[in-house]
Scaffold this motif. Structure first.
Motif, short mmCIF file in Angstrom:
data_model
loop_
_atom_site.label_atom_id
_atom_site.label_comp_id
_atom_site.label_asym_id
_atom_site.label_seq_id
_atom_site.Cartn_x
_atom_site.Cartn_y
_atom_site.Cartn_z
N PHE A 159 0.86 -1.18 0.00
CA PHE A 159 0.00 0.00 0.00
C PHE A 159 0.90 1.23 0.00
CE2 PHE A 159 -3.01 3.09 1.77
CZ PHE A 159 -4.17 2.75 1.08
N PRO A 160 0.47 2.32 -0.64
CA PRO A 160 1.31 3.53 -0.66
C PRO A 160 1.65 4.02 0.75
CG PRO A 160 -0.52 3.76 -2.19
CD PRO A 160 -0.77 2.51 -1.39
N LYS A 161 2.91 4.44 0.93
CA LYS A 161 3.33 4.95 2.23
C LYS A 161 2.74 6.33 2.48
CE LYS A 161 7.67 2.47 2.50
NZ LYS A 161 9.11 2.56 2.66
N SER A 162 2.59 6.63 3.75
CA SER A 162 2.09 7.95 4.12
C SER A 162 3.20 8.98 4.03
CB SER A 162 1.52 7.91 5.54
OG SER A 162 2.50 7.51 6.46
N ILE A 163 2.79 10.25 4.01
CA ILE A 163 3.69 11.38 3.94
C ILE A 163 3.61 12.10 5.29
CG2 ILE A 163 4.17 13.58 2.77
CD1 ILE A 163 2.35 12.38 0.46
N GLN A 164 4.75 12.36 5.90
CA GLN A 164 4.77 13.06 7.18
C GLN A 164 4.43 14.53 6.94
OE1 GLN A 164 5.64 11.19 10.03
NE2 GLN A 164 4.79 12.91 11.16
N LEU A 165 3.36 15.02 7.58
CA LEU A 165 2.93 16.41 7.42
C LEU A 165 3.38 17.28 8.58
CD1 LEU A 165 -0.74 15.74 6.29
CD2 LEU A 165 1.25 16.17 4.85
N GLY A 166 3.58 16.67 9.71
CA GLY A 166 3.99 17.38 10.91
C GLY A 166 4.40 16.36 11.94
N PRO A 167 4.67 16.81 13.18
CA PRO A 167 5.12 15.88 14.21
C PRO A 167 4.12 14.76 14.50
CG PRO A 167 5.24 18.15 15.00
CD PRO A 167 4.62 18.18 13.64
N ARG A 168 2.83 15.05 14.38
CA ARG A 168 1.82 14.04 14.70
C ARG A 168 0.76 13.91 13.61
NH1 ARG A 168 -0.64 14.62 20.34
NH2 ARG A 168 -1.20 12.50 19.79
N ALA A 169 1.12 14.25 12.38
CA ALA A 169 0.14 14.21 11.29
C ALA A 169 0.75 13.59 10.04
CB ALA A 169 -0.37 15.62 10.98
N VAL A 170 -0.01 12.70 9.42
CA VAL A 170 0.40 12.10 8.15
C VAL A 170 -0.75 12.21 7.16
CG1 VAL A 170 2.03 10.47 9.18
CG2 VAL A 170 -0.33 9.76 8.77
N GLY A 171 -0.41 12.07 5.90
CA GLY A 171 -1.40 12.06 4.84
C GLY A 171 -0.90 11.19 3.71
N TRP A 172 -1.73 11.02 2.71
CA TRP A 172 -1.37 10.20 1.55
C TRP A 172 -1.59 11.01 0.29
CZ3 TRP A 172 -3.07 8.21 6.03
CH2 TRP A 172 -2.46 7.06 6.50
N ASP A 173 -0.75 10.78 -0.71
CA ASP A 173 -0.88 11.40 -2.02
C ASP A 173 -2.15 10.84 -2.68
OD1 ASP A 173 -0.73 11.99 -4.78
OD2 ASP A 173 1.43 11.81 -4.81
N SER A 174 -3.07 11.72 -3.02
CA SER A 174 -4.34 11.27 -3.59
C SER A 174 -4.14 10.49 -4.88
CB SER A 174 -5.28 12.46 -3.83
OG SER A 174 -4.72 13.35 -4.78
N LEU A 175 -3.16 10.88 -5.68
CA LEU A 175 -2.93 10.15 -6.94
C LEU A 175 -2.44 8.73 -6.70
CD1 LEU A 175 -1.35 12.94 -9.19
CD2 LEU A 175 -3.74 12.23 -9.01
N ALA A 176 -1.60 8.55 -5.68
CA ALA A 176 -1.12 7.21 -5.35
C ALA A 176 -2.26 6.33 -4.86
CB ALA A 176 -0.01 7.29 -4.29
N ILE A 177 -3.14 6.89 -4.05
CA ILE A 177 -4.29 6.12 -3.54
C ILE A 177 -5.25 5.80 -4.67
CG2 ILE A 177 -6.27 6.14 -1.98
CD1 ILE A 177 -3.48 5.85 -0.62
N GLU A 178 -5.53 6.78 -5.53
CA GLU A 178 -6.44 6.54 -6.66
C GLU A 178 -5.87 5.46 -7.58
OE1 GLU A 178 -7.05 10.38 -8.43
OE2 GLU A 178 -8.09 11.13 -6.65
#
Length: 87
Positions: free
Chosen positions: A47-66
């Motif tokens: 599964f696509p890895k998450s992207i670190q957004l801050g010390p306690r926040a992550v997100g995922w690239d929408s294109l990778a998930i799609e």
């Protein structure tokens, strides 16, 4: 004005205007998986890895998930790491 319109047209054709960072609830909604399964798939390299957004926040690239969702719908097998750790 023409330059801005051209830039927007180019960005739209590359899909960048639709690219965004998804947070976990959005990823859960798009995949139908819950947090534990998503992180399990990440640890397995499936599964696509998450992207670190801050010390306690992550997100995922929408294109990778799609793309991941499209690959599942098209029947493409989920990549699994080999014995040496390569995908």
């Amino acid at each position: 004005m023409q330059l801005i319109a051209h830039a927007r047209s180019h960005l739209a054709s590359t899909g960048f205007l639709n690219r965004r960072i998804l947070r976990l609830p959005n990823v859960e909604h798009l995949t139908g998986f819950k947090r534990a399964h998503i992180y399990s798939l990440i640890s397995q390299g499936r599964f696509p890895k998450s992207i670190q957004l801050g010390p306690r926040a992550v997100g995922w690239d929408s294109l990778a998930i799609e793309k991941w969702v499209e690959d599942r719908i098209s029947g493409e097998p989920i990549a699994r790491p080999s014995a040496e750790g390569a995908v």
